[in-house]
Design a protein around this motif. Structure first.
Motif, PDB file in Angstrom:
ATOM      1  N   ILE A 175      -3.525  -0.838 -13.337  1.00  0.00           N
ATOM      2  CA  ILE A 175      -3.093   0.476 -12.861  1.00  0.00           C
ATOM      3  C   ILE A 175      -2.650   1.347 -14.040  1.00  0.00           C
ATOM      4  O   ILE A 175      -2.952   2.535 -14.107  1.00  0.00           O
ATOM      5  CB  ILE A 175      -1.945   0.327 -11.832  1.00  0.00           C
ATOM      6  CG1 ILE A 175      -2.477  -0.337 -10.558  1.00  0.00           C
ATOM      7  CG2 ILE A 175      -1.318   1.681 -11.514  1.00  0.00           C
ATOM      8  CD1 ILE A 175      -1.405  -0.683  -9.542  1.00  0.00           C
ATOM      9  N   LYS A 225      -9.810  -4.758  -9.211  1.00  0.00           N
ATOM     10  CA  LYS A 225      -9.111  -4.525  -7.941  1.00  0.00           C
ATOM     11  C   LYS A 225      -9.939  -5.024  -6.769  1.00  0.00           C
ATOM     12  O   LYS A 225      -9.408  -5.583  -5.805  1.00  0.00           O
ATOM     13  CB  LYS A 225      -8.812  -3.029  -7.772  1.00  0.00           C
ATOM     14  CG  LYS A 225      -7.711  -2.526  -8.707  1.00  0.00           C
ATOM     15  CD  LYS A 225      -6.403  -3.278  -8.480  1.00  0.00           C
ATOM     16  CE  LYS A 225      -5.325  -2.864  -9.463  1.00  0.00           C
ATOM     17  NZ  LYS A 225      -4.176  -3.801  -9.442  1.00  0.00           N
ATOM     18  N   THR A 276      -3.952  -4.677   4.676  1.00  0.00           N
ATOM     19  CA  THR A 276      -2.511  -4.415   4.662  1.00  0.00           C
ATOM     20  C   THR A 276      -1.821  -5.124   3.506  1.00  0.00           C
ATOM     21  O   THR A 276      -1.054  -4.512   2.760  1.00  0.00           O
ATOM     22  CB  THR A 276      -1.876  -4.873   5.991  1.00  0.00           C
ATOM     23  OG1 THR A 276      -2.581  -4.275   7.078  1.00  0.00           O
ATOM     24  CG2 THR A 276      -0.415  -4.458   6.044  1.00  0.00           C
ATOM     25  N   PHE A 278      -3.135  -6.329   0.756  1.00  0.00           N
ATOM     26  CA  PHE A 278      -3.565  -5.780  -0.536  1.00  0.00           C
ATOM     27  C   PHE A 278      -2.811  -4.493  -0.860  1.00  0.00           C
ATOM     28  O   PHE A 278      -2.272  -4.329  -1.957  1.00  0.00           O
ATOM     29  CB  PHE A 278      -5.073  -5.524  -0.527  1.00  0.00           C
ATOM     30  CG  PHE A 278      -5.569  -4.856  -1.783  1.00  0.00           C
ATOM     31  CD1 PHE A 278      -5.735  -5.581  -2.948  1.00  0.00           C
ATOM     32  CD2 PHE A 278      -5.849  -3.493  -1.805  1.00  0.00           C
ATOM     33  CE1 PHE A 278      -6.178  -4.966  -4.114  1.00  0.00           C
ATOM     34  CE2 PHE A 278      -6.291  -2.872  -2.968  1.00  0.00           C
ATOM     35  CZ  PHE A 278      -6.456  -3.613  -4.123  1.00  0.00           C
ATOM     36  N   LEU A 279      -2.746  -3.583   0.110  1.00  0.00           N
ATOM     37  CA  LEU A 279      -2.071  -2.307  -0.137  1.00  0.00           C
ATOM     38  C   LEU A 279      -0.569  -2.498  -0.357  1.00  0.00           C
ATOM     39  O   LEU A 279       0.041  -1.829  -1.203  1.00  0.00           O
ATOM     40  CB  LEU A 279      -2.310  -1.337   1.023  1.00  0.00           C
ATOM     41  CG  LEU A 279      -3.764  -0.859   1.204  1.00  0.00           C
ATOM     42  CD1 LEU A 279      -3.880   0.039   2.426  1.00  0.00           C
ATOM     43  CD2 LEU A 279      -4.267  -0.133  -0.037  1.00  0.00           C
ATOM     44  N   LEU A 280       0.014  -3.425   0.394  1.00  0.00           N
ATOM     45  CA  LEU A 280       1.442  -3.723   0.191  1.00  0.00           C
ATOM     46  C   LEU A 280       1.689  -4.230  -1.225  1.00  0.00           C
ATOM     47  O   LEU A 280       2.658  -3.834  -1.882  1.00  0.00           O
ATOM     48  CB  LEU A 280       1.921  -4.768   1.207  1.00  0.00           C
ATOM     49  CG  LEU A 280       2.183  -4.288   2.627  1.00  0.00           C
ATOM     50  CD1 LEU A 280       2.463  -5.477   3.541  1.00  0.00           C
ATOM     51  CD2 LEU A 280       3.365  -3.310   2.657  1.00  0.00           C
ATOM     52  N   GLU A 286      -0.131  -3.702  -3.947  1.00  0.00           N
ATOM     53  CA  GLU A 286      -0.288  -2.611  -4.918  1.00  0.00           C
ATOM     54  C   GLU A 286       0.934  -1.697  -4.907  1.00  0.00           C
ATOM     55  O   GLU A 286       1.472  -1.330  -5.952  1.00  0.00           O
ATOM     56  CB  GLU A 286      -1.542  -1.789  -4.597  1.00  0.00           C
ATOM     57  CG  GLU A 286      -2.843  -2.558  -4.741  1.00  0.00           C
ATOM     58  CD  GLU A 286      -3.111  -2.963  -6.170  1.00  0.00           C
ATOM     59  OE1 GLU A 286      -3.051  -4.174  -6.446  1.00  0.00           O
ATOM     60  OE2 GLU A 286      -3.358  -2.087  -6.995  1.00  0.00           O
ATOM     61  N   GLY A 287       1.358  -1.316  -3.705  1.00  0.00           N
ATOM     62  CA  GLY A 287       2.508  -0.436  -3.592  1.00  0.00           C
ATOM     63  C   GLY A 287       3.781  -1.080  -4.126  1.00  0.00           C
ATOM     64  O   GLY A 287       4.588  -0.423  -4.793  1.00  0.00           O
ATOM     65  N   ALA A 288       3.938  -2.362  -3.857  1.00  0.00           N
ATOM     66  CA  ALA A 288       5.146  -3.065  -4.313  1.00  0.00           C
ATOM     67  C   ALA A 288       5.156  -3.209  -5.834  1.00  0.00           C
ATOM     68  O   ALA A 288       6.213  -3.122  -6.469  1.00  0.00           O
ATOM     69  CB  ALA A 288       5.239  -4.430  -3.647  1.00  0.00           C
ATOM     70  N   VAL A 335       3.808  -1.087  -8.114  1.00  0.00           N
ATOM     71  CA  VAL A 335       4.192   0.177  -8.758  1.00  0.00           C
ATOM     72  C   VAL A 335       5.663   0.509  -8.465  1.00  0.00           C
ATOM     73  O   VAL A 335       6.371   1.012  -9.338  1.00  0.00           O
ATOM     74  CB  VAL A 335       3.288   1.362  -8.339  1.00  0.00           C
ATOM     75  CG1 VAL A 335       1.861   1.140  -8.793  1.00  0.00           C
ATOM     76  CG2 VAL A 335       3.343   1.642  -6.875  1.00  0.00           C
ATOM     77  N   THR A 336       6.098   0.196  -7.266  1.00  0.00           N
ATOM     78  CA  THR A 336       7.492   0.490  -6.918  1.00  0.00           C
ATOM     79  C   THR A 336       8.462  -0.371  -7.724  1.00  0.00           C
ATOM     80  O   THR A 336       9.476   0.129  -8.224  1.00  0.00           O
ATOM     81  CB  THR A 336       7.713   0.278  -5.409  1.00  0.00           C
ATOM     82  OG1 THR A 336       6.810   1.121  -4.680  1.00  0.00           O
ATOM     83  CG2 THR A 336       9.138   0.602  -5.014  1.00  0.00           C
TER      84      THR A 336
END
Lengths: 187, 187
Positions: B104, B125, B155, B157-159, B161-163, B165-166
DNA sequence: GTCTATAGCTGGATAGAC
DNA sequence: GTCTATCCAGCTATAGAC
């Protein structure tokens, strides 16, 4: 004030270039050229490139929430407001040619010693999550016990973040479409 | 081959610096100095800085999946394997002092015209998502109809990725802890 | 406050000795 | 195939005229 007109133009040009090319890949020379102003004028308004970065992030945060408020205002149902955030994310991705989240981009490339910029990014992400939590609170008021507020807010925030980076890398909005559907099923 | 020893050292040093400081913020001068080799030697092995970037991304992808395989091998239950990916993400974040996902980061800062690097990130990815889908398929085989494969894979996968970066922006693993719990509730 | 000129440095990349 | 010396373009920032 007349003097702030030039400041605004500098910031507009710098913002566009920082977002499109990246902060490190954008030089002062290009900014002054495309803004059609002199070197000295830039340094008069912004003592250093880093100050320009700070102004860029603050300005972006303000614009981002303003746009949310404007586009959500006509919608009455808080659940639809929340889902609309995914549509707005798609709109932003499309109009920026999948340039991605400006704040994540900046966090990825700023010099590690620039704690000011990092804190501003952190602040924006926290405010974004709070914004979502407030919408979910409204859903709960209208329809008590329909959702577990804390977990749903967490989930939707993380889905949004993940979908943004995924859409950027894939150069299409599929991840945001998916994330919206998943979010809808949670509400 | 003796010659590849120096190539390996160059790539090791460059990888460390690219990840820690960013690609654009890392100069050739620093790489040759910290690797204790001459300018000409670097350009002998890597014709340009961009080739070094390509090798970095490919190397990172290989390492990443190798580590997954190694750490997941002792686990038998596919559901526990999948959840273990969140533990590994936390491990990586902790040991890199919350440097974030290398892919990322690169996608956020590479020059817009470097399509080769961008494609390599995209490839990684996609492979990551496939890796997760395979684990979920195994869960379905052992326990049919327990989960809706496609949606759950999306879900999680997106979680993830989001986690990632967060957690990077927050400089702590809370988002990954949250994401793991949410993922667990879906399985 | 806006301008030009330029300092002072570092970037990526190349040439040629050995 | 490893080295040193060097080119030139680019960078951020400053000085001083107007």
């Amino acid at each position: 004030m007349k003097e702030s007109a030039i400041r605004t133009r500098i910031l507009e040009v710098a913002s566009r270039l920082f977002y499109k090319q990246g902060y490190n890949s954008t030089g002062i020379n290009q900014i002054i050229e495309e803004a059609s102003i002199a070197r000295g004028s830039l340094y008069n308004h912004f003592p250093s490139k880093r100050d320009l970065l700070t102004a860029y992030i603050q300005n972006m945060e303000e614009f981002s929430f303003q746009e949310w408020n404007t586009l959500l205002e006509p919608i009455k149902d808080p659940k639809q407001k929340l889902l609309k955030l995914f549509d707005i994310a798609m709109l932003r991705q499309t109009r920026s040619e999948f340039g991605g989240c400006a704040f994540i981009k900046i966090a990825s490339e700023i010099p590690c010693d620039d704690l000011v910029a990092f804190d501003l990014v952190y602040h924006q992400k926290k405010a974004t999550k709070t914004y979502m939590e407030n919408l979910i609170t409204q859903i709960n008021i209208e329809n008590p016990q329909s959702v577990d507020k804390e977990i749903v807010a967490n989930t939707i925030f993380l889905l949004m973040e993940g979908a943004m980076v995924t859409a950027t890398i894939a150069k299409n909005n599929q991840a945001l479409i998916d994330a919206k559907k998943i979010a809808e099923s949670l509400l």
